[in-house]
Design an enzyme around this catalytic site. Structure first.
Site, PDB file in Angstrom:
ATOM      1  CG  ASP A  75      -1.874   1.084   1.336  1.00 39.44           C
ATOM      2  OD1 ASP A  75      -1.647   2.107   0.664  1.00 39.44           O
ATOM      3  OD2 ASP A  75      -2.855   0.953   2.087  1.00 39.44           O
ATOM      4  CG  HIS A  76       3.202   4.119  -3.128  1.00 38.33           C
ATOM      5  ND1 HIS A  76       4.198   4.444  -2.234  1.00 38.33           N
ATOM      6  CD2 HIS A  76       3.697   4.435  -4.355  1.00 38.33           C
ATOM      7  CE1 HIS A  76       5.229   4.946  -2.880  1.00 38.33           C
ATOM      8  NE2 HIS A  76       4.952   4.944  -4.173  1.00 38.33           N
TER       9      HIS A  76
END
Ligand code: COA
Length: 554
Positions: free
Chosen positions: A526-527
């Site tokens: 999850d950036h």
């Protein structure tokens, strides 16, 4: 001709109150539609009509205290019904004497079915059993509404049972914590069968009181739906961590009568998704019809920006039969649940996938030598067990991968435990059992536990708590093949490691090419929670540990 509908036998309740009137004079109602809701000190019951017709008069009002035989409504029924039939219709509403039934339930509690559990339990533990379910021999468990670890108030619903005429929510008579779920959805049960093992909150409670309390919701399964004392709603259930199948839990808590539930089943409608328009959030037949109409109209309005969900245009339904023979197959609940979770993650989480490779030449040599020794015990280690340990090692060094983002985006939640979810393929779809406290377990134990959990998952025997509490997931397709893939993060976790099939490859050591066993790794993350550089370091760390297992003990 006129038909009088009377209050049926309502068990051992001394008095019951009319808490809701669900029809009005002039309404045309169908057989089994609910007329009123009665409430005793133990349960609420919807009283359905034994025949369809037009409501001519209502003889009660909300707040009235009534007992067996009180006139509820007069109906004008379309077809002539003999007087004898009228009384039979009302007799159908009369269950067996509840005082007798209380004893039956207590007897069932003392019988072999339940007593072994009680005998081995501490004094505070209690088994909640199926109460008298009226005339029905066997009833279906359509929903299990609780899970292990839930803290329940007295009267919270445990399960929904369904006979061919009624659905009943069975409440717990005592408050406490759920220790074990003793039934599963789809099971057929009968009076006295154990449902749930509870650690009662009240240490002084007398088990015999509990047994008779269980008998209290006894109503005629032929005609009456028992619902819990508290109005039932559809709470936004907190999303359990690390289970693709976890949303199985969310749709069960709805307020609907048996005829409505039947209609929902026929149309394949999940009641949890229907917006109720009835009093006290009750779902009506019209709500189901509106829901179906709305769903059917969605594809045709795809061009309208207003009609798309969350701004995402729906994929139109195509009549494939125009082009050739087709077969329609109902999707399993697991597949539906995991599809929902995967889609939610896909649209909410900005994914990036980091690829890397681990040289597992030495690891494989070591694993194979261990497997020769282990063969005597019937156990074996696959690369997955080493991957679990390597991931834990990396999670300890990089705690942002063992975390979740608060939905408000105010905080990161760092977890100080290391529970590794492992995606398991089953004939019904993907499930993610969790290896709990993987940091405290050795490679052999992790391998054994993974094999056991995967076997349970494939036999559909995985308990709900075995799929909860994960902090990081691994999806291994290494036993199948492939060079790389992009797994979807199992939100609210923030990263997942995909593993493909290892293969021998020439690796240049500065002087010459050496044959090495190379394992492809694909870390999706999850950036929002993790930066690319961190992901590259994390994946490289896993590769290093796998290449040099001695690092595991550092
Ligand atoms: N590279 C090469 N071989 C591998 C490997 C890898 N990365 N991973 C496993 N193998 C080998 C194993 O050693 C085993 O070989 P062996 O019988 O000669 O010892 C063989 O492949 C089969 O392994 P498997 O039975 O799959 O065990 P596992 O521990 O690797 O995996 C599960 C267990 C439950 C994860 C696996 O059975 C499964 O369901 N995988 C599918 C997961 C999935 O669908 N993910 C997709 C989600 S998007």
């Amino acid at each position: 001709m006129a038909l009088q509908v009377l209050v049926p036998d309502v068990g051992d309740a001394a008095e019951v109150e009319i808490i809701e009137i669900l029809v009005s004079v002039g309404d045309v109602i169908a057989k089994d539609d609910s007329l009123v809701v009665l409430e005793s000190d133990k349960a609420s019951m919807e009283i359905p009509t034994p025949e369809g017709g037009k409501v001519v008069s209502i003889a009660v009002k909300e707040g009235d205290i009534v007992d067996e035989g009180t006139l509820i409504i007069e109906l004008e029924i379309a077809t002539a019904v003999e007087p004898a039939m009228q009384s039979a219709a009302n007799e159908k509403n009369t269950p067996k004497s509840v005082s007798d039934e209380s004893q039956e339930v207590m007897a069932a509690q003392e019988s072999d079915q339940v007593s072994p559990v009680q005998a081995s339990s501490a004094p505070k533990e209690q088994i909640i059993a199926v109460p008298d379910v009226g005339g029905a021999d066997e009833v279906l468990v359509t929903d299990v509404l609780v899970k292990v670890g839930d803290a329940l108030e007295a009267e919270d619903s445990l399960v929904v049972l369904e006979s061919d005429k009624a659905s009943m929510e069975i409440p717990t008579p005592v408050a406490g914590e759920v220790l074990e779920i003793l039934v599963e959805e789809g099971a057929e049960v009968k009076e006295g069968d154990a449902l749930v093992r509870l650690m009662a909150a009240d240490q002084t409670s007398d088990p015999s009181e509990t047994a008779s309390a269980q008998a209290a919701p006894a109503v005629s399964a032929a005609t009456v739906e028992a619902v819990p004392l508290k109005p039932v709603s559809t709470p936004a259930a907190p999303q359990p961590v690390a289970t693709l199948a976890s949303s199985l839990e969310t749709s069960a808590l709805v307020h609907a009568g048996p005829a409505v539930r039947k209609q929902a089943r026929e149309y394949g409608v999940d009641l949890g998704e229907v917006i109720p328009s009835g009093q006290k959030s009750r779902i009506l037949k019209e709500d189901i019809q509106n829901f179906v109409k709305q769903r059917l109209s969605e594809p045709s309005s795809k061009s309208s920006a207003d009609a798309v969900s969350g701004g995402i245009p729906p994929i139109p339904d195509v009549d494939f039969s125009r082009f050739g023979v087709i077969e329609m197959v109902q999707l399993s609940r697991i597949r539906k649940a995991s599809a929902k979770n995967l889609h939610r993650s896909w649209v909410n989480v900005p994914h990036v996938t980091q690829f890397d490779e681990a040289d597992i030449t030495e690891l494989e040599a070591f694993r194979k030598s261990q497997n020769i020794e282990l063969a005597k015990t019937g156990n074996k280690i696959t690369p997955l067990a080493f991957l679990v340990k390597a991931c834990v090692n990396a999670l300890i060094k990089y705690p942002q991968f063992n975390a979740s983002i608060e939905s408000s985006f105010d905080h990161m939640v760092y977890k100080k435990y290391y529970n590794i979810g492992v995606a398991v393929e089953t004939p019904d779809g993907l499930v993610v059992p969790v290896i709990k406290d993987a940091d405290k377990k050795g490679v052999i134990q992790v391998a054994q536990e993974t094999a056991e959990l995967a076997a349970l998952a494939r036999e559909k025997k995985l308990p709900m708590d075995a799929m909860q509490g994960g902090t990081f997931s691994i999806s291994s397709l290494g036993g199948i093949g492939g060079t790389a893939f992009t797994p979807i993060v199992n939100a609210p976790e923030v990263a997942i490691l995909g593993v493909s099939k290892s293969k021998m490859a020439p690796v240049y050591d500065g002087i010459e090419f050496q044959p090495r066993n190379i394992l492809p790794l694909s870390l999706s993350y999850d950036h929002r929670a993790i930066d690319g550089a961190e992901a590259a370091r994390f994946t490289a760390h896993i590769a290093q540990v796998l290449s040099d297992l001695k690092r595991l003990i550092l």
